[in-house]
Design an enzyme around this catalytic site. Structure first.
Site, PDB file in Angstrom:
ATOM      1  N   HIS A   1     -24.623 -34.824 -32.492  1.00  7.31           N
ATOM      2  CA  HIS A   1     -25.877 -34.093 -32.341  1.00  7.31           C
ATOM      3  C   HIS A   1     -26.314 -34.238 -30.881  1.00  7.31           C
ATOM      4  CE1 HIS A   1     -29.647 -32.330 -33.701  1.00  7.31           C
ATOM      5  NE2 HIS A   1     -30.260 -33.196 -32.903  1.00  7.31           N
TER       6      HIS A   1
ATOM      7  N   GLU B   1     -21.239 -35.882 -24.434  1.00  8.31           N
ATOM      8  CA  GLU B   1     -20.673 -35.681 -25.783  1.00  8.31           C
ATOM      9  C   GLU B   1     -19.156 -35.820 -25.738  1.00  8.31           C
ATOM     10  OE1 GLU B   1     -22.036 -32.310 -28.104  1.00  8.31           O
ATOM     11  OE2 GLU B   1     -23.877 -32.184 -26.944  1.00  8.31           O
TER      12      GLU B   1
HETATM   13  C1  GAR Z   1     -22.808 -29.445 -29.121  1.00  9.37           C
HETATM   14  O1  GAR Z   1     -23.795 -29.626 -28.147  1.00  9.37           O
HETATM   15  C2  GAR Z   1     -23.161 -30.213 -30.389  1.00  9.37           C
HETATM   16  O2  GAR Z   1     -23.798 -31.428 -30.132  1.00  9.37           O
HETATM   17  C3  GAR Z   1     -24.095 -29.245 -31.049  1.00  9.37           C
HETATM   18  O3  GAR Z   1     -23.508 -27.975 -30.831  1.00  9.37           O
HETATM   19  C4  GAR Z   1     -22.780 -27.999 -29.610  1.00  9.37           C
HETATM   20  C5  GAR Z   1     -21.381 -27.501 -29.851  1.00  9.37           C
HETATM   21  O4  GAR Z   1     -20.645 -27.394 -28.663  1.00  9.37           O
HETATM   22  N1  GAR Z   1     -24.244 -29.543 -32.452  1.00  9.37           N
HETATM   23  C6  GAR Z   1     -25.378 -29.368 -33.120  1.00  9.37           C
HETATM   24  O5  GAR Z   1     -26.390 -28.924 -32.611  1.00  9.37           O
HETATM   25  C7  GAR Z   1     -25.329 -29.758 -34.589  1.00  9.37           C
HETATM   26  N2  GAR Z   1     -26.644 -30.042 -35.074  1.00  9.37           N
HETATM   27  P1  GAR Z   1     -19.072 -27.171 -28.695  1.00  9.37           P
HETATM   28  O6  GAR Z   1     -18.794 -26.047 -29.672  1.00  9.37           O
HETATM   29  O7  GAR Z   1     -18.741 -26.766 -27.284  1.00  9.37           O
HETATM   30  O8  GAR Z   1     -18.413 -28.445 -29.107  1.00  9.37           O
END
Ligand code: GAR
Length: 198
Positions: free
Chosen positions: A111, A181
């Site tokens: 998250h 992340e």
């Molecule tokens: C990331 O920032 C993740 O933390 C968020 O979506 C993005 C996906 O990026 N997730 C959420 O908000 C879930 N509640 P990515 O597709 O480039 O990995």
């Protein structure tokens, strides 16, 4: 040492998925992604999986006819491939009860904020960063947690902090958090792989 078999659920760009694939390929983590499932047929995450010859499947309540059927199919695909750990990497749907039961304490989510702040049903993607910037927080950063039946609720496994500057836009903050992340998710997977080995 056995490699952890990972099944990833992703809805969008899949940069977190890519960070797991890259770190499994260069040996930083003792794991391999064996399945990628997306509720979105156009998700770049599915292309990324295919590029690496990883099974990529589009499963949604529309393809399967209902949320329950989608939950059953996702669970079946994970079990068939003997997945050890399910990773939600930008998955914008709630996971179903069948998957949670089959993988109790073995589903993690990333998250993009410091939970328990800025979590819950409508807090995902850019909305999270908009809320953090609007509330003039001094810091933010990703959280990795165990998934249970409530949104963004299960036990927190790891967090990393980044500063939030007064002139940050949500997009600028998103990039700063996303960079972390890509570190914290593979690190947490490696930690779990070591814990489960013992
Ligand atoms: C990331 O920032 C993740 O933390 C968020 O979506 C993005 C996906 O990026 N997730 C959420 O908000 C879930 N509640 P990515 O597709 O480039 O990995």
């Amino acid at each position: 040492m056995k490699r952890l078999r990972i099944g990833v659920l992703a809805s969008g760009g899949g940069s977190n998925l890519q960070s797991i694939i890259d770190k499994s390929l260069d040996g930083t983590i003792n794991a391999e992604v064996v399945l990628v499932v997306s509720n979105n047929s156009k998700a770049k995450a599915l292309d990324r999986a295919q590029t690496h010859a990883i099974d990529a499947v589009h499963i949604s309540s529309i393809t399967e006819g209902s949320d329950e059927a989608a939950d059953n199919r996702i669970t079946q695909e994970m079990l068939e491939r003997k997945v050890d750990l399910v990773v939600l990497a930008g998955y914008m749907k709630k996971v179903g009860p069948k998957l949670i039961k089959a993988y109790y304490n073995k589903i993690i989510n990333i998250h993009p904020a410091l939970l328990p702040k800025f979590g819950g049903k409508d807090m995902y993607g850019m909305r999270v960063h908009e809320a953090v910037v609007a509330s003039a927080e001094k810091e933010s950063g990703p959280t990795v947690h165990i998934v249970d039946d409530k949104y963004d609720h299960g036990r927190i496994l790891a967090q990393m902090k980044v500063p939030v500057y007064p002139d940050d836009t949500p997009a600028i903050l998103q990039r700063r958090v996303l960079e972390k992340e890509h570190e914290i998710l593979p690190l947490t997977i490696q930690k779990l792989s070591e814990e489960w080995e013992n």
